[in-house]
Design an enzyme around this catalytic site. Sequence first.
Site, PDB file in Angstrom:
ATOM      1  N   HIS A  60       0.823  -1.213  -0.086  1.00 50.64           N
ATOM      2  CA  HIS A  60      -0.048   0.072  -0.109  1.00 50.64           C
ATOM      3  C   HIS A  60       0.598   1.306  -0.169  1.00 50.64           C
ATOM      4  CE1 HIS A  60       1.160  -0.815   4.262  1.00 50.64           C
ATOM      5  NE2 HIS A  60       0.998   0.709   4.157  1.00 50.64           N
ATOM      6  N   HIS A  75       1.560   6.984  -0.487  1.00 49.58           N
ATOM      7  CA  HIS A  75       1.016   6.033   0.353  1.00 49.58           C
ATOM      8  C   HIS A  75      -0.517   5.984  -0.421  1.00 49.58           C
ATOM      9  CE1 HIS A  75      -1.201   4.617   3.631  1.00 49.58           C
ATOM     10  NE2 HIS A  75      -0.040   4.449   4.390  1.00 49.58           N
TER      11      HIS A  75
END
Length: 153
Positions: A60, A75
Amino acid sequence: MTTLRLLSPLAGVVRPVSAVPDPVFAEGMVGPGIALEPQHVQHQTVLAPADGVVGALHPHAFALELGEGRTILVHLGIDTVGLAGQGFALHVEGGQTVRAGDRLVTWSPVDVSAAGLATICPVVALQADPGLLTHLVADGETVEAGQPLLDWA
């Protein structure tokens, strides 16, 4: 130091980093940056925003070490660590050298949204002086992956 041009790692709408629903990003605790609200698609490719070496790498999120003591963090969504990689596919390994525009991750904003999580993506210059970043795209504009996004002096 030389000015470094950072490309948009993904297609989406530009938002101020203060719009990220996480104080670590919104308050600039890890550094200044910008946020991207991705297109609501099943599969989206995330590209390297500059030439560098893959540092920290998770399904992620990734940090790209750019040289001259500069690192950029991307992110994908907020609180997505809890998905344990579901909906994310890595195309690189930590320590790998990449070029701007290389494919790093494929993810599913639709799946992240379906899990009840925010899909907004902070793009942060880790521990940088905010005065050294120049936004090349205005808030609310749509960018394509690979389009110039920030200059880092």
